[in-house]
Design a protein around this motif. Structure first.
Motif, mmCIF file in Angstrom:
data_model
loop_
_atom_site.group_PDB
_atom_site.id
_atom_site.type_symbol
_atom_site.label_atom_id
_atom_site.label_comp_id
_atom_site.label_asym_id
_atom_site.label_seq_id
_atom_site.Cartn_x
_atom_site.Cartn_y
_atom_site.Cartn_z
ATOM 1 N N SER A 7 60.092 14.805 -27.032
ATOM 2 C CA SER A 7 58.859 14.607 -26.285
ATOM 3 C C SER A 7 57.711 15.185 -27.086
ATOM 4 N N SER A 10 57.058 18.957 -25.173
ATOM 5 C CA SER A 10 58.254 19.506 -24.550
ATOM 6 C C SER A 10 58.497 20.948 -24.937
ATOM 7 N N CYS A 285 58.280 18.210 -12.162
ATOM 8 C CA CYS A 285 57.868 18.790 -13.442
ATOM 9 C C CYS A 285 58.894 18.426 -14.503
ATOM 10 N N ASP A 287 58.683 17.749 -18.676
ATOM 11 C CA ASP A 287 57.901 17.611 -19.908
ATOM 12 C C ASP A 287 58.343 16.421 -20.746
ATOM 13 N N ASP A 289 58.879 13.517 -19.596
ATOM 14 C CA ASP A 289 58.390 12.314 -18.922
ATOM 15 C C ASP A 289 56.866 12.396 -18.869
ATOM 16 N N SER A 290 56.198 11.548 -19.648
ATOM 17 C CA SER A 290 54.734 11.605 -19.713
ATOM 18 C C SER A 290 54.085 11.276 -18.384
ATOM 19 N N SER A 292 55.247 12.394 -15.466
ATOM 20 C CA SER A 292 55.563 13.439 -14.498
ATOM 21 C C SER A 292 54.294 14.210 -14.121
ATOM 22 N N ASN A 295 53.936 17.531 -15.986
ATOM 23 C CA ASN A 295 54.050 17.525 -17.447
ATOM 24 C C ASN A 295 53.193 18.627 -18.055
ATOM 25 N N CYS A 325 61.103 21.751 -17.859
ATOM 26 C CA CYS A 325 59.806 22.064 -17.251
ATOM 27 C C CYS A 325 59.278 23.371 -17.818
#
Length: 489
Positions: A7, A10, A285, A287, A289-290, A292, A295, A325
């Motif tokens: 990510s 992340s 939450c 990180d 997943d853009s 979310s 994030n 998260c």
């Protein structure tokens, strides 16, 4: 080791990505002459300081563009991180590691004046100054190796008054010929942007190598490896009776400060300390997943990161579903501050850094908008990273002193969840590596770019690496599998 999803945000701290240098634009006026490969002298004309933002909000940042005489490509420099921009056959067009194009613009006199940002934007980010002061050491793993007659020779690490014992790799069961080959290949640039490599075997530092402009004296940003230190501080708070245990509910510590927590449900009230440690809070939450709501990239723009996290809606029952998260460690750090009555850095100094003899570090735990560029990360010297690894590899003891309880070391490094196909403890990773001769299970603190503290308590070995492979795969696994682990059982 099973890979986990990559990510762009992340980590507890990742140097800001050059998002505005990751744009797809068109260019005009490309001729046959423009299709010729660029020389180093051609690249130098792009060097300078440019306007920059992170693609989400204007923040007054600047980015430096530098030409590498070693790689014959450009790099975008942000803080300690450098991101490669590779030339294409088109004039003024470069690509980043995601194969996305970066377009520089010129004035009527053909001078580079800036670059464009945003596929739907006409904005030009201007060049504020030409050139720059870029030390030669930053481009070569070891500058001395560029001179005729250079030959690598192993040396026993220097004995310092830092509490860390040293010894010779020749007196261990490591394959010394493999170790020598590994260092030689690092010096030759076969594994770019590895900054430091330390190996501790049988309680002694036996390999200590530095590359590029990095040395033993300068603290290195740890990115998400910071989370394992927060885990240790939570454990120390539990050991000292400041927190009852991992079953302790989280919200009661904050309801007096935040009297209107949003999306308050019975499920949110059930979030425990252990749920945050295992990335199983149930909050929206993720990180990785853009999209979310929680994030990390969204969190760091908020005025109060703790409030931001606590206000998130619930998406699952706490303790049942894992999602990476970075907001969880933020809340835990503030919780430790509340029960200890001192800033997190002070608590760390008194009960972790002090006992380990760690005197040079950088840490400002202010989880608010003022930390949007630093991400509250910890920076440590590599020998001090090794001390932390030895501490947890030796059941919480350092030089005959119990700094962290054996019970917490066992609890925090035991599997509690699975993230991206990799076992996860309490803010510690539990990866494994398949090596000729068998599987090696490890315990690891890991951060973006190749910040690694790997532990094998059964082998009495700790491996520390720092690096600059931000948002790219680091070389850690290959170095471990090919050179360090094979002879060990």
């Amino acid at each position: 080791m099973q890979p986990r999803p990559r990510s762009l945000s992340s980590t507890l701290h990742h140097s800001l990505l050059p998002c505005v240098l990751v744009v797809v634009l068109s260019t005009v006026g490309v001729s046959a002459r423009d299709m010729q490969p660029l020389s180093y002298d051609d690249l130098v004309e792009y060097e300078g300081t440019y306007e920059f933002d992170n693609g989400e909000f204007d923040n007054g940042l600047t980015v430096q563009i530098a030409a590498s005489p070693a790689d014959k490509i450009l790099f975008a420099l942000l803080g300690d991180a450098k991101y490669p921009l590779t030339p294409t056959p088109e004039r003024d067009v470069f690509v980043n590691v995601s194969d996305e194009r970066v377009i520089f613009v010129r004035d009527d006199a053909r001078r580079v004046t800036g670059y464009r940002a945003g596929a739907a934007s006409d904005r030009v980010f201007e060049r504020l100054a030409e050139g720059g002061d870029f030390p030669t050491e930053m481009w070569y793993p070891r500058l001395a190796a560029q001179k005729p007659g250079y030959a690598y020779r192993y040396a026993v690490p220097e004995e310092l008054a830092d509490g860390l014992a040293v010894g010779s790799v020749r007196d261990t069961d490591l394959d010394t010929s493999r170790i020598d080959t590994m260092i030689q290949r690092l010096i030759a640039g076969a594994y770019p942007d590895v900054h430091r490599l330390l190996i501790v075997k049988n309680g002694r530092l036996v390999v200590e190598e530095y590359f590029y402009e990095y040395d033993r004296a300068t603290p290195h940003p740890l990115r998400s490896a910071t989370k394992s230190f927060i885990s240790a501080l939570v454990g120390i708070a539990i050991d000292r009776g400041l927190i009852d245990g991992v079953e302790t509910k989280v919200l009661p510590f904050f309801e007096d400060e935040y009297d209107a927590i949003k999306h308050l449900t019975d499920a949110k009230r059930r979030i425990r300390v252990g749920d945050l440690l295992a990335n199983q809070s149930g909050l929206a939450c993720d990180d990785w997943d853009s999209d979310s709501p929680g994030n990390e990239s969204t969190m760091v723009q908020s005025a109060d990161w703790v409030a931001f996290v606590l206000d998130l809606p619930m998406v699952s029952e706490p303790g049942t579903k894992a999602a990476y998260c970075s907001g969880g460690p933020v809340v835990l750090g503030r919780l430790v501050e509340k029960v200890a009555g001192v800033p997190l850095e002070v608590f760390a100094e008194r009960h972790l850094f002090g006992p380990l003899g760690i005197t040079a570090y950088e840490w400002r735990f202010d989880p608010d908008a003022s930390s949007s560029e630093t991400f509250i990360q910890l920076s440590l010297r590599p020998r001090d990273m090794a001390k932390f690894g030895i501490l947890f590899s030796h059941a919480g003891r350092w030089n005959n002193r119990q700094v962290v309880s054996k019970q917490w070391v066992e609890a925090s490094t035991t599997r509690h969840a699975t993230l991206g196909g990799t076992d996860y403890g309490y803010l510690w990773w539990r990866p494994y590596l398949n090596v000729t001769g068998g599987r090696h299970d490890a315990i690891a603190a890991q951060g973006n770019g190749g910040q690694e503290i790997y532990l094998w308590p059964d082998l009495d070995m700790v491996v520390v690496l720092t690096g600059g492979n931000y948002n790219r795969s680091s070389h850690t696994n290959r170095l471990l599998i090919e050179y360090i682990l094979p002879p060990l059982r």
